[in-house]
Design a protein around this motif. Structure first.
Motif, mmCIF file in Angstrom:
data_model
loop_
_atom_site.group_PDB
_atom_site.id
_atom_site.type_symbol
_atom_site.label_atom_id
_atom_site.label_comp_id
_atom_site.label_asym_id
_atom_site.label_seq_id
_atom_site.Cartn_x
_atom_site.Cartn_y
_atom_site.Cartn_z
ATOM 1 N N PHE A 51 0.861 -1.041 -0.015
ATOM 2 C CA PHE A 51 -0.020 -0.034 -0.082
ATOM 3 C C PHE A 51 0.985 1.148 0.036
ATOM 4 O O PHE A 51 1.798 1.293 0.962
ATOM 5 N N THR A 52 0.771 2.093 -0.898
ATOM 6 C CA THR A 52 1.524 3.343 -1.104
ATOM 7 C C THR A 52 0.689 4.634 -0.964
ATOM 8 O O THR A 52 -0.659 4.591 -1.673
ATOM 9 N N ALA A 53 1.178 5.673 -0.226
ATOM 10 C CA ALA A 53 0.405 6.744 0.076
ATOM 11 C C ALA A 53 0.617 7.754 -1.268
ATOM 12 O O ALA A 53 1.899 7.736 -2.051
ATOM 13 N N PRO A 54 -0.367 8.472 -1.624
ATOM 14 C CA PRO A 54 -0.359 9.612 -2.841
ATOM 15 C C PRO A 54 0.252 10.663 -2.282
ATOM 16 O O PRO A 54 0.882 10.914 -1.000
ATOM 17 N N ALA A 55 0.480 11.732 -3.320
ATOM 18 C CA ALA A 55 1.016 12.983 -3.020
ATOM 19 C C ALA A 55 0.308 13.631 -1.841
ATOM 20 O O ALA A 55 -0.927 13.524 -1.729
ATOM 21 N N GLY A 56 0.773 14.122 -0.837
ATOM 22 C CA GLY A 56 0.374 14.542 0.393
ATOM 23 C C GLY A 56 0.161 13.573 1.330
ATOM 24 O O GLY A 56 -0.340 14.110 2.507
ATOM 25 N N GLY A 57 0.503 12.289 1.147
ATOM 26 C CA GLY A 57 0.194 11.149 2.201
ATOM 27 C C GLY A 57 -1.248 10.995 2.201
ATOM 28 O O GLY A 57 -2.015 10.967 1.557
ATOM 29 N N GLY A 58 -1.018 9.703 3.223
ATOM 30 C CA GLY A 58 -2.533 9.077 3.454
ATOM 31 C C GLY A 58 -2.273 8.411 4.629
ATOM 32 O O GLY A 58 -1.393 8.037 5.439
ATOM 33 N N TRP A 59 -3.484 7.554 4.754
ATOM 34 C CA TRP A 59 -3.562 6.548 6.065
ATOM 35 C C TRP A 59 -4.339 5.319 5.401
ATOM 36 O O TRP A 59 -5.139 5.164 4.531
ATOM 37 N N LEU A 60 -4.245 4.081 6.425
ATOM 38 C CA LEU A 60 -5.010 2.766 6.134
ATOM 39 C C LEU A 60 -5.470 2.311 7.469
ATOM 40 O O LEU A 60 -4.441 2.622 8.511
ATOM 41 N N ASP A 61 -6.301 1.643 7.839
ATOM 42 C CA ASP A 61 -6.615 0.958 8.903
ATOM 43 C C ASP A 61 -6.607 -0.308 8.621
ATOM 44 O O ASP A 61 -7.240 -1.099 7.506
ATOM 45 N N LEU A 62 -5.796 -0.934 9.608
ATOM 46 C CA LEU A 62 -5.800 -2.399 9.519
ATOM 47 C C LEU A 62 -6.426 -3.133 10.537
ATOM 48 O O LEU A 62 -6.063 -2.613 11.767
ATOM 49 N N ALA A 63 -7.219 -4.293 10.632
ATOM 50 C CA ALA A 63 -7.774 -4.897 11.538
ATOM 51 C C ALA A 63 -7.381 -6.441 11.479
ATOM 52 O O ALA A 63 -8.023 -6.973 10.298
ATOM 53 N N PRO A 64 -6.760 -7.117 12.226
ATOM 54 C CA PRO A 64 -6.451 -8.767 11.965
ATOM 55 C C PRO A 64 -7.793 -9.312 11.893
ATOM 56 O O PRO A 64 -8.968 -8.990 12.592
ATOM 57 N N GLY A 65 -7.655 -10.820 11.469
ATOM 58 C CA GLY A 65 -8.940 -11.583 11.475
ATOM 59 C C GLY A 65 -9.360 -12.042 12.966
ATOM 60 O O GLY A 65 -10.243 -12.968 12.732
ATOM 61 N N HIS A 66 -8.724 -11.751 13.998
ATOM 62 C CA HIS A 66 -8.842 -12.349 15.228
ATOM 63 C C HIS A 66 -8.934 -11.067 16.256
ATOM 64 O O HIS A 66 -8.395 -10.061 15.934
ATOM 65 N N ALA A 67 -9.570 -11.576 17.293
ATOM 66 C CA ALA A 67 -9.626 -10.350 18.463
ATOM 67 C C ALA A 67 -8.300 -10.381 19.068
ATOM 68 O O ALA A 67 -7.489 -11.481 18.976
ATOM 69 N N GLY A 68 -7.892 -9.214 19.882
ATOM 70 C CA GLY A 68 -6.514 -9.077 20.404
ATOM 71 C C GLY A 68 -5.957 -7.721 20.157
ATOM 72 O O GLY A 68 -6.686 -6.690 19.783
ATOM 73 N N ASP A 69 -4.719 -7.956 20.509
ATOM 74 C CA ASP A 69 -3.741 -6.373 20.617
ATOM 75 C C ASP A 69 -3.249 -6.007 19.489
ATOM 76 O O ASP A 69 -2.909 -7.224 18.851
ATOM 77 N N ILE A 70 -3.014 -4.932 19.223
ATOM 78 C CA ILE A 70 -2.113 -4.244 18.400
ATOM 79 C C ILE A 70 -0.844 -4.159 18.793
ATOM 80 O O ILE A 70 -0.709 -3.026 19.617
ATOM 81 N N TYR A 71 0.234 -4.381 18.439
ATOM 82 C CA TYR A 71 1.475 -3.873 19.228
ATOM 83 C C TYR A 71 2.651 -3.434 18.043
ATOM 84 O O TYR A 71 3.033 -4.306 17.183
ATOM 85 N N PRO A 72 2.720 -2.210 18.121
ATOM 86 C CA PRO A 72 3.843 -1.555 17.189
ATOM 87 C C PRO A 72 5.116 -1.970 17.890
ATOM 88 O O PRO A 72 5.739 -1.487 19.100
ATOM 89 N N LEU A 73 6.332 -2.719 17.286
ATOM 90 C CA LEU A 73 7.243 -3.053 17.694
ATOM 91 C C LEU A 73 8.233 -2.204 17.155
ATOM 92 O O LEU A 73 8.692 -2.285 15.743
ATOM 93 N N GLU A 74 9.232 -1.308 17.882
ATOM 94 C CA GLU A 74 10.109 -0.559 17.302
ATOM 95 C C GLU A 74 11.592 -1.176 16.999
ATOM 96 O O GLU A 74 12.110 -1.729 17.856
ATOM 97 N N PHE A 75 12.137 -0.767 15.933
ATOM 98 C CA PHE A 75 13.349 -1.408 15.415
ATOM 99 C C PHE A 75 14.412 -0.003 15.350
ATOM 100 O O PHE A 75 13.824 0.778 14.563
ATOM 101 N N SER A 76 15.438 -0.368 16.020
ATOM 102 C CA SER A 76 16.296 0.886 16.007
ATOM 103 C C SER A 76 17.526 0.816 14.986
ATOM 104 O O SER A 76 18.151 1.552 14.749
ATOM 105 N N GLY A 77 17.591 -0.242 14.485
ATOM 106 C CA GLY A 77 18.756 -0.749 13.584
ATOM 107 C C GLY A 77 19.934 -1.316 13.908
ATOM 108 O O GLY A 77 20.572 -1.731 13.369
ATOM 109 N N ARG A 78 19.985 -1.705 15.518
ATOM 110 C CA ARG A 78 21.067 -1.793 16.266
ATOM 111 C C ARG A 78 20.776 -3.571 16.183
ATOM 112 O O ARG A 78 21.853 -4.134 16.384
#
Length: 194
Positions: A51-78
């Motif tokens: 999924f690619t954003a157009p000029a000016g940017g954009g957003w998308l909402d994603l919902a998994p097929g099961h109940a539960g938590d969404i967890y953004p895991l941060e990667f630092s590159g290290r």
């Protein structure tokens, strides 16, 4: 890429905010809604879409097929993280899937196993069954986690895979009959439901 979560930990939804031209990889079946102009391409017949954003940017909402938590895991590159299969909801191009990964090959032998490895920078968005707990281990502290509850662990933590009962059936593909021993320091992410 920015990640905003809502309805967590029971029925998590991730809003992925993209800058102009920025892209994220996700399963098309998880797309709930998106801002106008976000384009979708599917590199192969099977697998995730880009999924690619157009000029000016954009957003998308994603919902998994099961109940539960969404967890953004941060990667630092290290360092990277080993993540349980089927936990990734969205992945930016700056976080790559490392296949094969030597530490996982050593853990599972010649089989693929129930984990995959990721590295890079940015946020890998995980979809978990139930709330996510971060178990922080002090130096020398050891815990045991059943594979069905494991979400992810960083490269820096020590891990050992073993049979719960050597006489019982085991599978490195599903984790059946197995346990993971972790030795600190480090953090292990687990989900409260399987």
């Amino acid at each position: 890429m920015q990640v905003h979560t809502r309805h967590t930990p029971a029925f998590g939804v991730a809003r992925i905010v993209l800058s102009q031209g920025e892209a994220v990889q996700a399963d098309a079946e998880t797309l709930l809604a998106n801002s106008f102009g976000v384009t979708e391409t599917r590199p192969g017949r099977k697998g995730p879409s880009i999924f690619t954003a157009p000029a000016g940017g954009g957003w998308l909402d994603l919902a998994p097929g099961h109940a539960g938590d969404i967890y953004p895991l941060e990667f630092s590159g290290r360092s990277g993280w080993s993540v349980a299969l089927d936990k990734v909801l969205a992945r930016p191009a700056t976080v790559k899937r490392d296949q094969p990964w030597p530490a996982l090959q050593a853990l599972f032998g010649g089989d693929t196993g129930f984990l995959e490895h990721f590295s890079g920078t940015g946020q890998l968005v995980l979809a978990c069954k139930g709330p996510v707990d971060a178990l922080t281990l002090e130096a020398g502290e050891v815990i045991t986690v059943r594979p069905a509850y494991l979400v992810a662990y960083p490269d820096a933590i020590q891990v050992r895979l073993r049979a719960v009962d050597p006489a019982a059936q085991q599978s490195v593909r599903t984790g059946e009959g197995l346990a993971l021993d972790f030795a600190g320091p480090g953090t292990v992410l687990v989900q409260a439901r399987k």
